[in-house]
Scaffold this active site. Structure first.
Site, PDB file in Angstrom:
ATOM      1  N   GLU A 124       0.823  -1.219   0.000  1.00 15.84           N
ATOM      2  CA  GLU A 124       0.000   0.000   0.000  1.00 15.84           C
ATOM      3  C   GLU A 124       0.853   1.265   0.000  1.00 15.84           C
ATOM      4  O   GLU A 124       0.513   2.255  -0.655  1.00 15.84           O
ATOM      5  CB  GLU A 124      -0.941   0.017   1.212  1.00 15.84           C
ATOM      6  CG  GLU A 124      -2.021  -1.043   1.191  1.00 15.84           C
ATOM      7  CD  GLU A 124      -1.610  -2.328   1.900  1.00 15.84           C
ATOM      8  OE1 GLU A 124      -2.473  -3.198   2.110  1.00 15.84           O
ATOM      9  OE2 GLU A 124      -0.416  -2.445   2.241  1.00 15.84           O
ATOM     10  N   PHE A 176     -12.477  -6.987  12.991  1.00 16.30           N
ATOM     11  CA  PHE A 176     -11.324  -7.435  12.210  1.00 16.30           C
ATOM     12  C   PHE A 176     -10.927  -6.378  11.188  1.00 16.30           C
ATOM     13  O   PHE A 176     -11.748  -5.885  10.431  1.00 16.30           O
ATOM     14  CB  PHE A 176     -11.666  -8.754  11.509  1.00 16.30           C
ATOM     15  CG  PHE A 176     -10.568  -9.263  10.617  1.00 16.30           C
ATOM     16  CD1 PHE A 176      -9.372  -9.733  11.157  1.00 16.30           C
ATOM     17  CD2 PHE A 176     -10.719  -9.255   9.240  1.00 16.30           C
ATOM     18  CE1 PHE A 176      -8.348 -10.196  10.332  1.00 16.30           C
ATOM     19  CE2 PHE A 176      -9.704  -9.730   8.412  1.00 16.30           C
ATOM     20  CZ  PHE A 176      -8.518 -10.192   8.966  1.00 16.30           C
ATOM     21  N   GLN A 177      -9.646  -6.036  11.170  1.00 15.58           N
ATOM     22  CA  GLN A 177      -9.058  -5.030  10.281  1.00 15.58           C
ATOM     23  C   GLN A 177      -9.764  -3.682  10.380  1.00 15.58           C
ATOM     24  O   GLN A 177      -9.907  -2.954   9.396  1.00 15.58           O
ATOM     25  CB  GLN A 177      -9.033  -5.525   8.830  1.00 15.58           C
ATOM     26  CG  GLN A 177      -8.015  -6.646   8.615  1.00 15.58           C
ATOM     27  CD  GLN A 177      -7.660  -6.875   7.159  1.00 15.58           C
ATOM     28  OE1 GLN A 177      -8.461  -6.594   6.269  1.00 15.58           O
ATOM     29  NE2 GLN A 177      -6.470  -7.397   6.915  1.00 15.58           N
ATOM     30  N   LYS A 213     -18.003  -0.546   4.632  1.00 14.21           N
ATOM     31  CA  LYS A 213     -18.417  -1.618   3.719  1.00 14.21           C
ATOM     32  C   LYS A 213     -19.907  -1.560   3.400  1.00 14.21           C
ATOM     33  O   LYS A 213     -20.327  -1.811   2.266  1.00 14.21           O
ATOM     34  CB  LYS A 213     -18.054  -2.969   4.338  1.00 14.21           C
ATOM     35  CG  LYS A 213     -18.376  -4.158   3.450  1.00 14.21           C
ATOM     36  CD  LYS A 213     -17.982  -5.464   4.114  1.00 14.21           C
ATOM     37  CE  LYS A 213     -18.342  -6.656   3.223  1.00 14.21           C
ATOM     38  NZ  LYS A 213     -17.989  -7.941   3.876  1.00 14.21           N
ATOM     39  N   MET A 255      24.369   9.174   3.529  1.00 13.04           N
ATOM     40  CA  MET A 255      24.105  10.494   4.090  1.00 13.04           C
ATOM     41  C   MET A 255      24.174  10.464   5.615  1.00 13.04           C
ATOM     42  O   MET A 255      24.753  11.361   6.241  1.00 13.04           O
ATOM     43  CB  MET A 255      22.738  11.016   3.637  1.00 13.04           C
ATOM     44  CG  MET A 255      22.401  12.397   4.196  1.00 13.04           C
ATOM     45  SD  MET A 255      20.909  13.095   3.476  1.00 13.04           S
ATOM     46  CE  MET A 255      21.537  13.725   1.920  1.00 13.04           C
TER      47      MET A 255
END
Length: 555
Positions: free
Chosen positions: A15, A77-78, A127, A454
């Site tokens: 993602e 969930f999630q 959803k 760096m």
């Protein structure tokens, strides 16, 4: 009957990569990037791209899924508190609770992402809303924003202020343009203004190429690793004209010591700091400026040319002084014996071949974050705006590859090159899969020096050489890695074959990865923490501090 539409979409391997690809798409074009993710970890993995886009003024709309409304706040969930998490890093974040407001919210999201200082917007859709079907088109409500912007080019006060600052610019002895990405859509008008006034110009990294860096008035980019001449000119200037820039800390150094001549000139009414920014909150936020214009950079430039009567002024001594700094303090490094390579060798030859092969005007370069990023900024002669796509304010390692993907999708006929460091590339290398799956002809140049260089430089210079967690003990074999994804790959490890391999790299018709085996090096100049913009650590054969004490001879 439900209408179906064919929408092109691209699936990255993570993602975060999707968010950066959408940001690269937007950074390299005048369009809005869009990323769609699932709930919970899908959204949390998108936080870094959203903050990166917001900090770098890039329009990005992120749409996330969410658990059904009746399951929210139950630790389902999630599930995550998406809006609470994203609000601090976006311009606007909203959870849709009613399908009838969806079209309105989507319209509003795109408007806010692009209004004034651009940035990220997040829309969270449960959803249960996604599963509904609209049956009454009459209920669709479209977001119509009220355009409250003043028509400033007809505002008498605005025009009078334009005339006032034009007079200040005309009468200043040591003016300089300090230009940011807010000007990126106004290359022609800005070039006209700079050449008409005969005033030196420096840019931020995001505005490199907006004014052709091969032009005699160009001082290239300024700041922590910027051109010494640009830093010195800012500090010695009596009139700083900052357009579309925000005085980022990397371009100012210690604010206590910033622009002493311009501040002094302001008190004596013979110069000062002029700040033009479309976002009102940016004005007087970092640097207290003397003449402020809260408007679009293009409107200011156009008005200055139209109403300001900007005059050509030879400014012989000032131009000569800037040219002397350019000559005395070029970007410099030491070559290695035995044909061994440094990152600077690669970028210099890459720059040469882009010009020799007449590819430069059709090329966009993305980078990760690190020494390779700064060296690319230093040793490539940028000639077009939006030619270097890089993570500025947030400095996100790993952006080079997904930025290149988004950039290539937005610029299908351009040559897109990712100049990356090994440490940065390792963050997102799984997206080689995305490049091959979509047959994107991206060229990936990895500066493989076995360090996060760096940070290593800072450990060496400022922490008594305590090298901690910056040596990359086990890089993959990048040639084999690319080939495992079905991508062409080559390797370069000596200067003798550099030109030939870079020509092969640039002209290969499909995606290609080149593993450049280089040795770690310091990136100079460097403004150390807490130091003034002109108090630089330079290459070892240069004087560390320029003497500004001499009076400027008359024009």
């Amino acid at each position: 009957m439900i209408r179906q539409y064919n929408i092109n979409y691209y699936v990255n391997t993570h993602e975060q990569n999707s968010g950066h690809a959408a940001t690269g798409y937007a950074k390299s074009s005048n369009r809005t990037g869009v990323a769609i993710v699932t709930s919970g970890p899908g959204l949390t993995n998108m936080i870094t791209p959203m903050l990166d886009a917001t900090n770098d003024s890039t329009p990005l709309v992120v749409i996330s899924g969410q658990v059904p409304v009746n399951a929210m706040n139950t630790n389902a969930f999630q599930e995550c508190s998406a809006v609470d998490i994203s609000s601090p890093v976006t311009k606007w974040s909203y959870c849709v609770k009613n399908i009838d407001e969806l079209s309105y919210i989507i319209d509003k999201a795109f408007y806010i992402a692009n209004d004034k200082k651009k940035g990220a917007v997040h829309i969270d859709i449960p959803k249960c809303i996604l599963a509904q079907t609209r049956v009454s088109p009459k209920l669709i409500k479209t977001y119509n924003h009220n355009n409250n912007n003043d028509n400033k080019n007809k505002d008498s006060n605005f025009i009078e202020n334009i005339k006032k600052v034009a007079n200040i610019i005309n009468n200043s002895k040591k003016p300089i343009f300090y230009i940011g990405q807010g000007c990126n859509n106004y290359k022609d008008k800005l070039t006209e203004l700079v050449t008409k006034s005969n005033i030196p110009i420096t840019t931020t990294i995001h505005a490199m190429g907006l004014f052709n860096e091969k032009h005699p008035l160009s001082l290239k980019f300024l700041g922590m690793h910027g051109n010494v001449a640009a830093n010195y000119a800012i500090q010695d200037s009596d009139c700083i004209i900052a357009i579309g820039s925000r005085f980022d800390d990397r371009t100012t150094g210690n604010l206590e010591y910033y622009a002493p001549e311009a501040k002094s000139a302001s008190k004596e009414n013979r110069g000062g700091i002029i700040h033009v920014n479309i976002e009102k909150t940016q004005i007087n936020k970092v640097v207290n400026s003397d003449y402020n214009f809260n408007c679009d950079a293009g409107l200011f430039i156009d008005s200055l040319l139209k109403y300001g009567d900007i005059k050509y002024n030879k400014r012989t001594s000032w131009i000569s002084k800037c040219n002397k700094w350019k000559k005395d303090f070029p970007f410099k490094y030491d070559k290695l014996p035995d044909n061994r390579l440094k990152t600077q060798d690669i970028i210099i030859e890459l720059n040469k071949q882009l010009y020799d092969l007449n590819l430069i005007n059709n090329t966009i370069i993305t980078t990760g974050v690190g020494n390779h990023q700064m060296m690319a900024a230093q040793f490539i002669d940028w000639c077009r705006p939006k030619q270097m796509i890089t993570s500025g304010s947030l400095g996100v390692m790993g952006t080079g590859l997904p930025y290149a993907i988004g950039t290539q999708l937005a610029n299908k006929n351009k040559l897109v090159i990712d100049i990356d460091g090994d440490g940065s590339f390792n963050h997102t290398l799984s997206d080689l899969k995305t490049i091959v799956e979509n047959d994107l002809p991206i060229k990936i140049a990895i500066m493989n020096d076995g360090y996060q260089s760096m940070v290593r430089v800072w450990e060496d210079l400022f922490y008594e050489g305590r090298i901690t967690a910056t040596k990359l003990e086990q890089n993959p074999d990048y040639e084999s890695l690319a080939e495992s994804f079905g991508m062409m790959s080559i390797k370069v490890n000596n200067r003798d074959e550099l030109k030939k391999k870079i020509i092969e790299f640039l002209t290969y018709p499909g995606p290609i990865l080149c593993d450049f085996r280089v040795e770690t090096d310091n990136c100079f100049p460097l403004v150390a923490p807490g130091k003034a913009l002109d108090d630089l650590i330079l290459h070892n054969d240069m004087k560390n501090k320029y003497d500004f004490s001499k009076e400027l001879p008359p024009n």
